[in-house]
Design a protein around this motif. Structure first.
Motif, mmCIF file in Angstrom:
data_model
loop_
_atom_site.group_PDB
_atom_site.id
_atom_site.type_symbol
_atom_site.label_atom_id
_atom_site.label_comp_id
_atom_site.label_asym_id
_atom_site.label_seq_id
_atom_site.Cartn_x
_atom_site.Cartn_y
_atom_site.Cartn_z
ATOM 1 N N GLU A 18 35.791 -28.587 4.285
ATOM 2 C CA GLU A 18 36.865 -29.386 4.685
ATOM 3 C C GLU A 18 37.930 -28.441 5.245
ATOM 4 N N LEU A 19 38.219 -27.298 4.974
ATOM 5 C CA LEU A 19 39.293 -26.320 5.673
ATOM 6 C C LEU A 19 38.643 -25.759 6.935
ATOM 7 N N ASP A 51 37.045 -25.447 -11.094
ATOM 8 C CA ASP A 51 37.381 -24.531 -9.960
ATOM 9 C C ASP A 51 37.063 -23.262 -9.969
ATOM 10 N N SER A 62 32.295 -27.457 -0.701
ATOM 11 C CA SER A 62 32.752 -28.551 -0.204
ATOM 12 C C SER A 62 34.105 -28.325 0.446
ATOM 13 N N ARG A 63 35.191 -27.744 -0.353
ATOM 14 C CA ARG A 63 36.704 -27.491 -0.025
ATOM 15 C C ARG A 63 36.599 -26.512 1.216
ATOM 16 N N GLN A 87 31.732 -27.346 -5.543
ATOM 17 C CA GLN A 87 33.168 -27.794 -5.157
ATOM 18 C C GLN A 87 33.818 -26.975 -4.117
ATOM 19 N N HIS A 88 33.628 -25.501 -4.259
ATOM 20 C CA HIS A 88 34.139 -24.911 -3.478
ATOM 21 C C HIS A 88 33.727 -24.812 -1.951
#
Length: 144
Positions: A125-126, A68, A121-122, A118-119
């Motif tokens: 999505e958001l 994270d 990608s998130r 990962q961030h």
């Protein structure tokens, strides 16, 4: 003065006869009384260090990171904990790793890049979800 003579020492049956020797004082000494010098195997000579003996300080820094992107530091001085769970930025970890050693920096950079992916990608999505919510609000109209 007469010279001392060497005589054979008497021994018990079955024992080997050991000739007597004469000590410096002229008294007779048997082989049992004569000191035996055993040769010890020589140890490999150690090279003497030219470094001065200095007092060492034991500090243990443990840096923990997650995918994270959260990084924490714990610091121990000997057996006592000096700092525990101190939050540190990923950029500071990367910079410190570069200063320490290229191999360390490479491994930490891999973890930081995985967290970055990962961030990102998130974030996508958001952003997609936010676009849907905006569209739903537009469909409801501003007239309400």
């Amino acid at each position: 003065m007469t010279a001392p003579t060497a005589e054979a020492a008497t021994s018990a049956p079955g024992d080997e006869e050991v000739p007597a020797s004469t000590s410096e004082e002229g008294t007779e000494a048997t082989a049992e009384e004569t000191p035996v010098v055993e040769e010890k195997p020589k140890r490999a000579a150690r090279a003497k260090s030219t470094a001065k003996k200095t007092r060492t300080v034991e500090l243990t820094l443990t840096v923990t990171g997650t995918l994270d992107g959260n990084w924490q530091a714990d610091l121990m001085h000997g057996t006592s904990r000096v700092v525990q769970g101190l939050s540190i930025p990923a950029a500071a970890v990367a910079k410190a790793a570069q200063e320490l050693h290229p191999e360390i920096a490479e491994k930490i950079e891999e973890v930081i890049n995985a967290a970055r992916e990962q961030h990102e990608s998130r974030l996508r999505e958001l952003e997609e979800e936010m676009a849907k919510v905006k569209q739903a609000l537009a469909d409801l109209g501003d007239d309400a």
